[in-house]
Write a protein that holds these residues in place. Structure first.
Motif, PDB file in Angstrom:
ATOM      1  N   PHE A  68       0.844  -1.189   0.000  1.00 35.56           N
ATOM      2  CA  PHE A  68       0.000   0.000   0.000  1.00 35.56           C
ATOM      3  C   PHE A  68       0.882   1.243   0.000  1.00 35.56           C
ATOM      4  O   PHE A  68       1.834   1.330   0.782  1.00 35.56           O
ATOM      5  N   TYR A  94      -1.191  -4.323  -5.322  1.00 33.11           N
ATOM      6  CA  TYR A  94      -0.932  -3.100  -4.558  1.00 33.11           C
ATOM      7  C   TYR A  94      -2.120  -2.160  -4.669  1.00 33.11           C
ATOM      8  O   TYR A  94      -2.954  -2.268  -5.570  1.00 33.11           O
ATOM      9  N   ALA A  95      -2.172  -1.229  -3.740  1.00 30.06           N
ATOM     10  CA  ALA A  95      -3.223  -0.216  -3.709  1.00 30.06           C
ATOM     11  C   ALA A  95      -2.637   1.084  -3.189  1.00 30.06           C
ATOM     12  O   ALA A  95      -1.534   1.117  -2.624  1.00 30.06           O
ATOM     13  N   TYR A  96      -3.382   2.153  -3.392  1.00 32.60           N
ATOM     14  CA  TYR A  96      -3.009   3.455  -2.835  1.00 32.60           C
ATOM     15  C   TYR A  96      -4.294   4.241  -2.594  1.00 32.60           C
ATOM     16  O   TYR A  96      -5.393   3.786  -2.941  1.00 32.60           O
ATOM     17  N   ASN A  97      -4.160   5.399  -1.988  1.00 28.61           N
ATOM     18  CA  ASN A  97      -5.345   6.199  -1.687  1.00 28.61           C
ATOM     19  C   ASN A  97      -5.286   7.565  -2.354  1.00 28.61           C
ATOM     20  O   ASN A  97      -4.218   8.073  -2.687  1.00 28.61           O
ATOM     21  N   LEU A 110      -9.836   4.689  -2.128  1.00 24.50           N
ATOM     22  CA  LEU A 110      -8.846   3.646  -2.409  1.00 24.50           C
ATOM     23  C   LEU A 110      -8.828   3.287  -3.888  1.00 24.50           C
ATOM     24  O   LEU A 110      -9.873   3.200  -4.531  1.00 24.50           O
ATOM     25  N   VAL A 111      -7.626   3.091  -4.411  1.00 25.66           N
ATOM     26  CA  VAL A 111      -7.430   2.739  -5.815  1.00 25.66           C
ATOM     27  C   VAL A 111      -6.543   1.498  -5.880  1.00 25.66           C
ATOM     28  O   VAL A 111      -5.600   1.355  -5.099  1.00 25.66           O
ATOM     29  N   GLY A 112      -6.837   0.612  -6.826  1.00 27.32           N
ATOM     30  CA  GLY A 112      -6.013  -0.578  -7.001  1.00 27.32           C
ATOM     31  C   GLY A 112      -6.671  -1.811  -6.416  1.00 27.32           C
ATOM     32  O   GLY A 112      -7.894  -1.906  -6.344  1.00 27.32           O
ATOM     33  N   ALA A 113      -5.843  -2.743  -5.987  1.00 23.79           N
ATOM     34  CA  ALA A 113      -6.360  -4.001  -5.447  1.00 23.79           C
ATOM     35  C   ALA A 113      -7.081  -3.751  -4.122  1.00 23.79           C
ATOM     36  O   ALA A 113      -6.626  -2.954  -3.298  1.00 23.79           O
ATOM     37  N   PRO A 114      -8.196  -4.424  -3.881  1.00 27.87           N
ATOM     38  CA  PRO A 114      -8.874  -4.285  -2.590  1.00 27.87           C
ATOM     39  C   PRO A 114      -7.966  -4.757  -1.456  1.00 27.87           C
ATOM     40  O   PRO A 114      -7.392  -5.850  -1.541  1.00 27.87           O
ATOM     41  N   PRO A 115      -7.786  -3.959  -0.418  1.00 27.60           N
ATOM     42  CA  PRO A 115      -6.927  -4.384   0.690  1.00 27.60           C
ATOM     43  C   PRO A 115      -7.421  -5.672   1.335  1.00 27.60           C
ATOM     44  O   PRO A 115      -8.597  -5.789   1.691  1.00 27.60           O
TER      45      PRO A 115
END
Length: 214
Positions: A68, A94-97, A110-115
């Motif tokens: 993240f 991975y993800a980011y905000n 949140l953007v990308g893969a679900p945490p």
């Protein structure tokens, strides 16, 4: 000292990420060095940086399922580190905000893969720790478990509590913080001829006044 630490410090000096002189920090202290990872601004430099992060993560022995990156500096970092890990044979989501929630399309922050699962946060330098604390809460709110944060430099410097920012983060958020290098690692490298005696003496004096025990 690990090879990735040497390569990272070489990169930092070559790109003015690490500079020497007199710098006023947000705390008001006069520091003999300044560290700004935002100076990394080319593909080749980012590739070297991301490989150092990937190797530090591997060396830590931390078990994790995804990465993240907190907005904003964490966004290019997490993307590049995921690529470096894939280059080494491990493909992780991975993800980011976003700083502001999106009110159209898929919406949210949140953007990308679900945490999910065990999450490692990647960022540059831990100062007040605001972005990291927010990231920890975002991940927990999403139902995942933040287990660690990997940062570039641990200044090993006392805050108002008497603890360093890293020590406070580990205590308050109950996660492990893994730096690529600490100030002591940096000093060991600089002592090999990468800095003059006056610079080394100034950094040592600053750490003697403001540093925490390693």
């Amino acid at each position: 000292m690990s090879a990735y630490q040497t390569e990272f410090l070489q990169l930092a000096l070559a790109n003015d990420v690490l500079k020497f002189g007199q710098f006023t920090l947000k705390s008001g202290r006069q520091s003999p060095y300044f560290f700004n990872l935002g100076k990394i601004s080319s593909g080749a430099s980012m590739l070297t940086l991301s490989r150092a992060y990937a190797q530090a993560l591997a060396a830590s022995g931390i078990e994790y399922d995804m990465l993240f990156g907190p907005a904003y500096k964490g966004i290019p970092l997490v993307t590049a580190i995921a690529c470096a890990l894939a280059e080494g044979g491990r493909d992780v989501p991975y993800a980011y905000n976003r700083k502001e929630a999106k009110d159209h399309g898929e919406g949210g922050t949140l953007v990308g893969a679900p945490p999910k699962g065990r999450v490692v946060i990647v960022d540059d330098v831990l100062t007040a720790g605001t972005a990291l604390r927010q990231a920890v809460q975002l991940i927990r709110d999403a139902g995942a478990e933040p287990v660690a944060a990997v940062i570039a430099l641990d200044r090993q410097e006392k805050g108002p509590s008497g603890l360093s920012a890293v020590q406070e983060m580990e205590r308050d958020a109950n996660i492990r913080v893994v730096p690529l290098v600490t100030v002591q690692t940096m000093l060991a490298y600089l002592s090999g001829g990468a800095a003059d005696d006056a610079t080394l003496a100034a950094i040592r004096a600053y750490q003697a006044q403001y540093g925490v025990s390693a």
